[in-house]
Design a protein around this motif. Sequence first.
Motif, PDB file in Angstrom:
ATOM      1  N   PHE A  92       0.862   3.773  -2.908  1.00 37.63           N
ATOM      2  CA  PHE A  92      -0.441   4.303  -3.300  1.00 37.63           C
ATOM      3  C   PHE A  92      -1.025   5.300  -2.308  1.00 37.63           C
ATOM      4  O   PHE A  92      -1.971   6.002  -2.635  1.00 37.63           O
ATOM      5  CB  PHE A  92      -1.433   3.151  -3.513  1.00 37.63           C
ATOM      6  CG  PHE A  92      -1.023   2.227  -4.622  1.00 37.63           C
ATOM      7  CD1 PHE A  92      -1.210   2.578  -5.937  1.00 37.63           C
ATOM      8  CD2 PHE A  92      -0.413   1.025  -4.322  1.00 37.63           C
ATOM      9  CE1 PHE A  92      -0.816   1.736  -6.961  1.00 37.63           C
ATOM     10  CE2 PHE A  92      -0.016   0.165  -5.341  1.00 37.63           C
ATOM     11  CZ  PHE A  92      -0.214   0.524  -6.657  1.00 37.63           C
ATOM     12  N   ASP A  93      -0.464   5.349  -1.099  1.00 40.43           N
ATOM     13  CA  ASP A  93      -1.102   6.231  -0.119  1.00 40.43           C
ATOM     14  C   ASP A  93      -0.166   7.083   0.729  1.00 40.43           C
ATOM     15  O   ASP A  93      -0.630   7.794   1.604  1.00 40.43           O
ATOM     16  CB  ASP A  93      -2.037   5.429   0.784  1.00 40.43           C
ATOM     17  CG  ASP A  93      -1.328   4.366   1.611  1.00 40.43           C
ATOM     18  OD1 ASP A  93      -0.091   4.371   1.700  1.00 40.43           O
ATOM     19  OD2 ASP A  93      -2.028   3.521   2.192  1.00 40.43           O
ATOM     20  N   LYS A  94       1.132   7.025   0.493  1.00 36.01           N
ATOM     21  CA  LYS A  94       2.022   7.871   1.292  1.00 36.01           C
ATOM     22  C   LYS A  94       3.396   8.016   0.656  1.00 36.01           C
ATOM     23  O   LYS A  94       3.756   7.276  -0.256  1.00 36.01           O
ATOM     24  CB  LYS A  94       2.176   7.321   2.702  1.00 36.01           C
ATOM     25  CG  LYS A  94       2.842   5.972   2.777  1.00 36.01           C
ATOM     26  CD  LYS A  94       2.875   5.505   4.226  1.00 36.01           C
ATOM     27  CE  LYS A  94       3.230   4.037   4.287  1.00 36.01           C
ATOM     28  NZ  LYS A  94       3.101   3.510   5.637  1.00 36.01           N
TER      29      LYS A  94
ATOM     30  N   HIS B 242       5.244  -6.252   5.119  1.00 40.55           N
ATOM     31  CA  HIS B 242       4.111  -6.529   4.237  1.00 40.55           C
ATOM     32  C   HIS B 242       3.749  -8.010   4.217  1.00 40.55           C
ATOM     33  O   HIS B 242       3.196  -8.506   3.248  1.00 40.55           O
ATOM     34  CB  HIS B 242       4.390  -6.028   2.821  1.00 40.55           C
ATOM     35  CG  HIS B 242       4.471  -4.552   2.750  1.00 40.55           C
ATOM     36  ND1 HIS B 242       3.404  -3.736   3.015  1.00 40.55           N
ATOM     37  CD2 HIS B 242       5.501  -3.730   2.509  1.00 40.55           C
ATOM     38  CE1 HIS B 242       3.767  -2.473   2.906  1.00 40.55           C
ATOM     39  NE2 HIS B 242       5.039  -2.450   2.614  1.00 40.55           N
TER      40      HIS B 242
ATOM     41  N   LYS C  81       2.080  -3.170  -8.320  1.00 39.55           N
ATOM     42  CA  LYS C  81       0.720  -3.577  -8.696  1.00 39.55           C
ATOM     43  C   LYS C  81       0.768  -4.891  -9.479  1.00 39.55           C
ATOM     44  O   LYS C  81      -0.088  -5.757  -9.316  1.00 39.55           O
ATOM     45  CB  LYS C  81       0.058  -2.485  -9.534  1.00 39.55           C
ATOM     46  CG  LYS C  81      -1.352  -2.820  -9.999  1.00 39.55           C
ATOM     47  CD  LYS C  81      -1.903  -1.718 -10.876  1.00 39.55           C
ATOM     48  CE  LYS C  81      -1.023  -1.640 -12.077  1.00 39.55           C
ATOM     49  NZ  LYS C  81      -1.423  -0.998 -13.252  1.00 39.55           N
TER      50      LYS C  81
ATOM     51  N   TRP D 248       4.785  13.090  -6.178  1.00 42.15           N
ATOM     52  CA  TRP D 248       3.675  12.144  -6.102  1.00 42.15           C
ATOM     53  C   TRP D 248       3.242  11.641  -7.479  1.00 42.15           C
ATOM     54  O   TRP D 248       2.882  10.475  -7.639  1.00 42.15           O
ATOM     55  CB  TRP D 248       2.505  12.783  -5.375  1.00 42.15           C
ATOM     56  CG  TRP D 248       1.357  11.860  -5.161  1.00 42.15           C
ATOM     57  CD1 TRP D 248       0.150  11.903  -5.790  1.00 42.15           C
ATOM     58  CD2 TRP D 248       1.295  10.753  -4.262  1.00 42.15           C
ATOM     59  NE1 TRP D 248      -0.662  10.891  -5.329  1.00 42.15           N
ATOM     60  CE2 TRP D 248       0.028  10.169  -4.390  1.00 42.15           C
ATOM     61  CE3 TRP D 248       2.205  10.191  -3.361  1.00 42.15           C
ATOM     62  CZ2 TRP D 248      -0.362   9.054  -3.651  1.00 42.15           C
ATOM     63  CZ3 TRP D 248       1.802   9.087  -2.629  1.00 42.15           C
ATOM     64  CH2 TRP D 248       0.536   8.542  -2.782  1.00 42.15           C
TER      65      TRP D 248
ATOM     66  N   ARG E 288       4.754   2.074  -8.584  1.00 47.59           N
ATOM     67  CA  ARG E 288       3.350   1.658  -8.480  1.00 47.59           C
ATOM     68  C   ARG E 288       3.046   0.529  -9.468  1.00 47.59           C
ATOM     69  O   ARG E 288       2.406  -0.457  -9.112  1.00 47.59           O
ATOM     70  CB  ARG E 288       2.417   2.839  -8.737  1.00 47.59           C
ATOM     71  CG  ARG E 288       2.374   3.837  -7.622  1.00 47.59           C
ATOM     72  CD  ARG E 288       1.414   4.971  -7.944  1.00 47.59           C
ATOM     73  NE  ARG E 288       1.420   5.945  -6.882  1.00 47.59           N
ATOM     74  CZ  ARG E 288       1.642   7.242  -7.053  1.00 47.59           C
ATOM     75  NH1 ARG E 288       1.851   7.733  -8.272  1.00 47.59           N
ATOM     76  NH2 ARG E 288       1.636   8.054  -6.023  1.00 47.59           N
TER      77      ARG E 288
ATOM     78  N   PRO F 255       0.796  -1.221   0.000  1.00 50.22           N
ATOM     79  CA  PRO F 255       0.000   0.000   0.000  1.00 50.22           C
ATOM     80  C   PRO F 255       0.837   1.283   0.000  1.00 50.22           C
ATOM     81  O   PRO F 255       0.333   2.346  -0.330  1.00 50.22           O
ATOM     82  CB  PRO F 255      -0.792  -0.108   1.300  1.00 50.22           C
ATOM     83  CG  PRO F 255       0.100  -0.891   2.204  1.00 50.22           C
ATOM     84  CD  PRO F 255       0.799  -1.880   1.308  1.00 50.22           C
ATOM     85  N   ASP F 256       2.108   1.178   0.366  1.00 51.09           N
ATOM     86  CA  ASP F 256       2.941   2.376   0.535  1.00 51.09           C
ATOM     87  C   ASP F 256       2.936   3.297  -0.678  1.00 51.09           C
ATOM     88  O   ASP F 256       2.782   4.499  -0.541  1.00 51.09           O
ATOM     89  CB  ASP F 256       4.387   2.001   0.848  1.00 51.09           C
ATOM     90  CG  ASP F 256       4.574   1.580   2.295  1.00 51.09           C
ATOM     91  OD1 ASP F 256       3.559   1.441   3.003  1.00 51.09           O
ATOM     92  OD2 ASP F 256       5.725   1.390   2.693  1.00 51.09           O
TER      93      ASP F 256
ATOM     94  N   CYS G 203       8.622   3.491   3.182  1.00 47.13           N
ATOM     95  CA  CYS G 203       8.946   3.897   4.559  1.00 47.13           C
ATOM     96  C   CYS G 203      10.073   3.055   5.152  1.00 47.13           C
ATOM     97  O   CYS G 203      10.676   3.440   6.140  1.00 47.13           O
ATOM     98  CB  CYS G 203       7.710   3.831   5.450  1.00 47.13           C
ATOM     99  SG  CYS G 203       7.071   2.165   5.688  1.00 47.13           S
TER     100      CYS G 203
END
Length: 88
Positions: free
Chosen positions: A12-14, A78, A61, A48, A57, A9-10, A27
Amino acid sequence: MVKAYSECPDVFDKLSINWDGKVSACCGDHENKMIIGILGKNSLKEIWVSEKMQFYRDMLKDMRHSELELCKSCYDYHSLQTLAIYNT
């Protein structure tokens, strides 16, 4: 043994911002292997939507973790599982 990676998820959201302004896609990037920009040279928005970020990504994915130096050894964070495959 086969490694089964979970979705990451990293990317896609931060973003992760280091003390020196370097921005990483991960992170857990303690060795600056996934730097995607530098604050002061790039805005957060530019970083971004950057090609580098989109590359990560797309790779994650498509579950291509093993092709990325940092991601191929991401076990605990993860929930990477090692599955034993036995010949029957």
